[in-house]
Design an enzyme around this catalytic site. Sequence first.
Site, PDB file in Angstrom:
ATOM      1  N   VAL A  12       0.842  -1.210   0.000  1.00  0.00           N
ATOM      2  CA  VAL A  12       0.000   0.000   0.000  1.00  0.00           C
ATOM      3  C   VAL A  12       0.874   1.256   0.000  1.00  0.00           C
ATOM      4  O   VAL A  12       0.606   2.225  -0.733  1.00  0.00           O
ATOM      5  CB  VAL A  12      -0.986  -0.009   1.191  1.00  0.00           C
ATOM      6  CG1 VAL A  12      -1.826   1.260   1.197  1.00  0.00           C
ATOM      7  CG2 VAL A  12      -1.897  -1.236   1.120  1.00  0.00           C
ATOM      8  N   LYS A 100      -7.371  -2.289   9.108  1.00  0.00           N
ATOM      9  CA  LYS A 100      -8.675  -2.686   9.685  1.00  0.00           C
ATOM     10  C   LYS A 100      -8.526  -3.480  10.956  1.00  0.00           C
ATOM     11  O   LYS A 100      -9.417  -3.473  11.813  1.00  0.00           O
ATOM     12  CB  LYS A 100      -9.522  -3.439   8.663  1.00  0.00           C
ATOM     13  CG  LYS A 100      -8.845  -4.628   8.005  1.00  0.00           C
ATOM     14  CD  LYS A 100      -8.233  -4.208   6.697  1.00  0.00           C
ATOM     15  CE  LYS A 100      -7.271  -5.247   6.182  1.00  0.00           C
ATOM     16  NZ  LYS A 100      -7.087  -5.278   4.783  1.00  0.00           N
ATOM     17  N   VAL A 127     -11.873  -0.600   4.569  1.00  0.00           N
ATOM     18  CA  VAL A 127     -12.964  -1.489   4.116  1.00  0.00           C
ATOM     19  C   VAL A 127     -13.158  -1.273   2.616  1.00  0.00           C
ATOM     20  O   VAL A 127     -13.293  -0.141   2.154  1.00  0.00           O
ATOM     21  CB  VAL A 127     -14.290  -1.186   4.846  1.00  0.00           C
ATOM     22  CG1 VAL A 127     -15.403  -2.088   4.334  1.00  0.00           C
ATOM     23  CG2 VAL A 127     -14.130  -1.332   6.351  1.00  0.00           C
ATOM     24  N   LYS A 200     -13.623  -6.116   8.946  1.00  0.00           N
ATOM     25  CA  LYS A 200     -14.298  -5.117   8.099  1.00  0.00           C
ATOM     26  C   LYS A 200     -15.779  -5.005   8.430  1.00  0.00           C
ATOM     27  O   LYS A 200     -16.334  -3.897   8.449  1.00  0.00           O
ATOM     28  CB  LYS A 200     -14.095  -5.474   6.625  1.00  0.00           C
ATOM     29  CG  LYS A 200     -12.653  -5.255   6.176  1.00  0.00           C
ATOM     30  CD  LYS A 200     -12.404  -5.910   4.846  1.00  0.00           C
ATOM     31  CE  LYS A 200     -10.996  -5.635   4.347  1.00  0.00           C
ATOM     32  NZ  LYS A 200     -10.632  -6.520   3.232  1.00  0.00           N
ATOM     33  N   GLY A 298      -5.334  -4.420  -3.365  1.00  0.00           N
ATOM     34  CA  GLY A 298      -4.317  -4.051  -4.358  1.00  0.00           C
ATOM     35  C   GLY A 298      -3.727  -2.702  -4.009  1.00  0.00           C
ATOM     36  O   GLY A 298      -4.428  -1.830  -3.472  1.00  0.00           O
TER      37      GLY A 298
HETATM   38  P1  NDP Z   1       2.761  -5.217   3.494  1.00  0.00           P
HETATM   39  O1  NDP Z   1       3.069  -6.388   4.334  1.00  0.00           O
HETATM   40  O2  NDP Z   1       3.008  -5.268   2.034  1.00  0.00           O
HETATM   41  O3  NDP Z   1       3.529  -3.932   4.045  1.00  0.00           O
HETATM   42  C1  NDP Z   1       3.635  -3.618   5.393  1.00  0.00           C
HETATM   43  C2  NDP Z   1       4.918  -2.840   5.564  1.00  0.00           C
HETATM   44  O4  NDP Z   1       4.989  -2.359   6.896  1.00  0.00           O
HETATM   45  C3  NDP Z   1       6.160  -3.692   5.311  1.00  0.00           C
HETATM   46  O5  NDP Z   1       7.086  -2.932   4.612  1.00  0.00           O
HETATM   47  C4  NDP Z   1       6.640  -3.984   6.728  1.00  0.00           C
HETATM   48  O6  NDP Z   1       8.027  -4.171   6.827  1.00  0.00           O
HETATM   49  C5  NDP Z   1       6.263  -2.672   7.396  1.00  0.00           C
HETATM   50  N1  NDP Z   1       6.236  -2.769   8.846  1.00  0.00           N
HETATM   51  C6  NDP Z   1       5.531  -3.623   9.596  1.00  0.00           C
HETATM   52  N2  NDP Z   1       5.777  -3.395  10.902  1.00  0.00           N
HETATM   53  C7  NDP Z   1       6.678  -2.377  10.950  1.00  0.00           C
HETATM   54  C8  NDP Z   1       7.338  -1.693  11.983  1.00  0.00           C
HETATM   55  N3  NDP Z   1       7.129  -2.020  13.247  1.00  0.00           N
HETATM   56  N4  NDP Z   1       8.162  -0.689  11.671  1.00  0.00           N
HETATM   57  C9  NDP Z   1       8.407  -0.351  10.379  1.00  0.00           C
HETATM   58  N5  NDP Z   1       7.814  -0.970   9.339  1.00  0.00           N
HETATM   59  C10 NDP Z   1       6.962  -1.968   9.626  1.00  0.00           C
HETATM   60  O7  NDP Z   1       1.255  -4.843   3.795  1.00  0.00           O
HETATM   61  P2  NDP Z   1       0.263  -4.005   2.882  1.00  0.00           P
HETATM   62  O8  NDP Z   1       0.926  -2.816   2.345  1.00  0.00           O
HETATM   63  O9  NDP Z   1      -0.444  -4.928   1.964  1.00  0.00           O
HETATM   64  O10 NDP Z   1      -0.813  -3.578   3.977  1.00  0.00           O
HETATM   65  C11 NDP Z   1      -0.603  -2.499   4.855  1.00  0.00           C
HETATM   66  C12 NDP Z   1      -1.873  -2.230   5.620  1.00  0.00           C
HETATM   67  O11 NDP Z   1      -2.908  -1.937   4.695  1.00  0.00           O
HETATM   68  C13 NDP Z   1      -2.391  -3.434   6.427  1.00  0.00           C
HETATM   69  O12 NDP Z   1      -3.022  -2.939   7.562  1.00  0.00           O
HETATM   70  C14 NDP Z   1      -3.395  -4.079   5.493  1.00  0.00           C
HETATM   71  O13 NDP Z   1      -4.349  -4.828   6.184  1.00  0.00           O
HETATM   72  C15 NDP Z   1      -4.001  -2.851   4.858  1.00  0.00           C
HETATM   73  N6  NDP Z   1      -4.625  -3.038   3.567  1.00  0.00           N
HETATM   74  C16 NDP Z   1      -3.962  -3.693   2.563  1.00  0.00           C
HETATM   75  C17 NDP Z   1      -4.550  -3.812   1.327  1.00  0.00           C
HETATM   76  C18 NDP Z   1      -3.909  -4.516   0.201  1.00  0.00           C
HETATM   77  O14 NDP Z   1      -4.562  -4.706  -0.836  1.00  0.00           O
HETATM   78  N7  NDP Z   1      -2.654  -4.934   0.315  1.00  0.00           N
HETATM   79  C19 NDP Z   1      -5.887  -3.244   1.062  1.00  0.00           C
HETATM   80  C20 NDP Z   1      -6.481  -2.554   2.188  1.00  0.00           C
HETATM   81  C21 NDP Z   1      -5.857  -2.470   3.388  1.00  0.00           C
HETATM   82  P3  NDP Z   1       8.746  -5.481   6.265  1.00  0.00           P
HETATM   83  O15 NDP Z   1       8.794  -5.275   4.775  1.00  0.00           O
HETATM   84  O16 NDP Z   1      10.068  -5.404   6.921  1.00  0.00           O
HETATM   85  O17 NDP Z   1       7.915  -6.659   6.685  1.00  0.00           O
HETATM   86  N1  HSE Z   2      -6.269  -8.795   2.295  1.00  0.00           N
HETATM   87  C1  HSE Z   2      -7.316  -7.883   2.061  1.00  0.00           C
HETATM   88  C2  HSE Z   2      -8.248  -8.457   1.018  1.00  0.00           C
HETATM   89  C3  HSE Z   2      -6.776  -6.566   1.583  1.00  0.00           C
HETATM   90  O1  HSE Z   2      -7.844  -9.396   0.322  1.00  0.00           O
HETATM   91  O2  HSE Z   2      -9.389  -7.999   0.916  1.00  0.00           O
HETATM   92  C4  HSE Z   2      -7.843  -5.516   1.430  1.00  0.00           C
HETATM   93  O3  HSE Z   2      -8.347  -5.130   2.674  1.00  0.00           O
END
Ligand code: NDP
Ligand code: HSE
Length: 403
Positions: A12, A100, A127, A200, A298
């Site tokens: 994200v 979420k 959501v 959600k 995504g």
């Molecule tokens: P990712 O796992 O791709 O990214 C999370 C990032 O946060 C990673 O770079 C991770 O580091 C970093 N991170 C985690 N803990 C720490 C910390 N303590 N200090 C510094 N960095 C940290 O997750 P997403 O980007 O997919 O998701 C992020 C959020 O968005 C989540 O809450 C997810 O539920 C939500 N979300 C995601 C969606 C999606 O489609 N992907 C859609 C809607 C919501 P490292 O790389 O070292 O693990």
């Molecule tokens: N893992 C979640 C999904 C990301 O697949 O819907 C979006 O919240």
Amino acid sequence: MSKIALLGYGVVARGVLEVLAENGALLARRLGAPLEVKSILVRRDFPGDPNAGKFVRDFAGICADPEIEAVVEVMGGEEPAYTYTAAALRAGKHVVTANKQLLAHRGQELLDIAGETGVNYLFEASVGGGIPILRPLRECLSANRVDEVCGILNGTTNYILTEMIQCGTDFSEALSQAQALGYAEADPTADVEGLDAQRKICILADLAFGRNMPPEAVSAQGIRAVSREDVEYAQRLGCVVKLLGRALRLPDGTAAAYVAPHFISKTNLLSHVDGVMNGIVVRGNAVGECLFYGPGAGGRATASAVVSDVVDALLHASRRKDWGWAASGAPEPQSAAAVVSRWFLRTDAGLAPIGAAFGNVQFLSHSGAPAGEYAFLTPPMTETALLARVGDMPLLSRYRVLD
Ligand code: NDP
Ligand code: HSE
């Protein structure tokens, strides 16, 4: 210049950077000033990364930086996300999130902290990915008593089910594809077991009903038990199998929410929501039913909601959003066992126990079904009533049916 910080550098966060780079000029016009990511909180090295100059390891520096007006929390998980979010809000910074898990468990607490310091805590991306649903629910439908919110809330499981049903892909291959596309949670068990959809539906219920719906009050069943036989029976009935989250106002004034796979009739619009798309139906007493449809996961789609929240927070910095989300107040959450549905049952218990429990039912045929296996639909009844009738009859599968 408006400056923000990102916490996390995953799917994200990268989507946010992409959208800011692509739409920078347009956003600057809308905001009246360019929008710049000043710092990105990371916990490991990304050798050769073009954003290396922005990487910081220490959240305290972000929190103390007076130039940073808003913090975007896209790390996920409850801790340290809660601690960082609370600290940023207390430091007078707006916080935008897609998390979420944190919201469902501690959202109301964080909104209270935001209220104390007069900043905004915005979470449209939490959501439905890129679908605008939380603001429309809270603002555009505020004339309504919302009686039900029901939807396909998880892109990963909808993608897996669609791949399995339409392309014959096996479960683990479809899950790997969803992970590679950036749809799945860091721990995809949360998607597959229905916990992501549970979080959600809690957030939707919190806003729809105006009080906390704790995840502990919401039963969650995922898609692991969905079998090829179930899918075929659904097709014979003119239905498809989809994972739904539902939150309903019950006739006695209480509310219930749950997540479970359903047989959805092909005449229902939700049955046509495929792949990573999500669809959410809101039923209001004035408007009737509204369907919100779009990409549910995504990086770029989610970034659309995140960046829009950032723009909103910065443009309306002095106007705090009232989400109407209170710790208590009617309607009281209760078990989903009180929700009435027709049920699809499949059992090898034999004719006599089925007759004793359900009377004369019409059995569904399936050429591949083994001898002694019976499948049928029940009349509408609560889960409590169903379980009382089923007693110790062994069930191969059971699904609520949504017409
Ligand atoms: P990712 O796992 O791709 O990214 C999370 C990032 O946060 C990673 O770079 C991770 O580091 C970093 N991170 C985690 N803990 C720490 C910390 N303590 N200090 C510094 N960095 C940290 O997750 P997403 O980007 O997919 O998701 C992020 C959020 O968005 C989540 O809450 C997810 O539920 C939500 N979300 C995601 C969606 C999606 O489609 N992907 C859609 C809607 C919501 P490292 O790389 O070292 O693990
Ligand atoms: N893992 C979640 C999904 C990301 O697949 O819907 C979006 O919240």
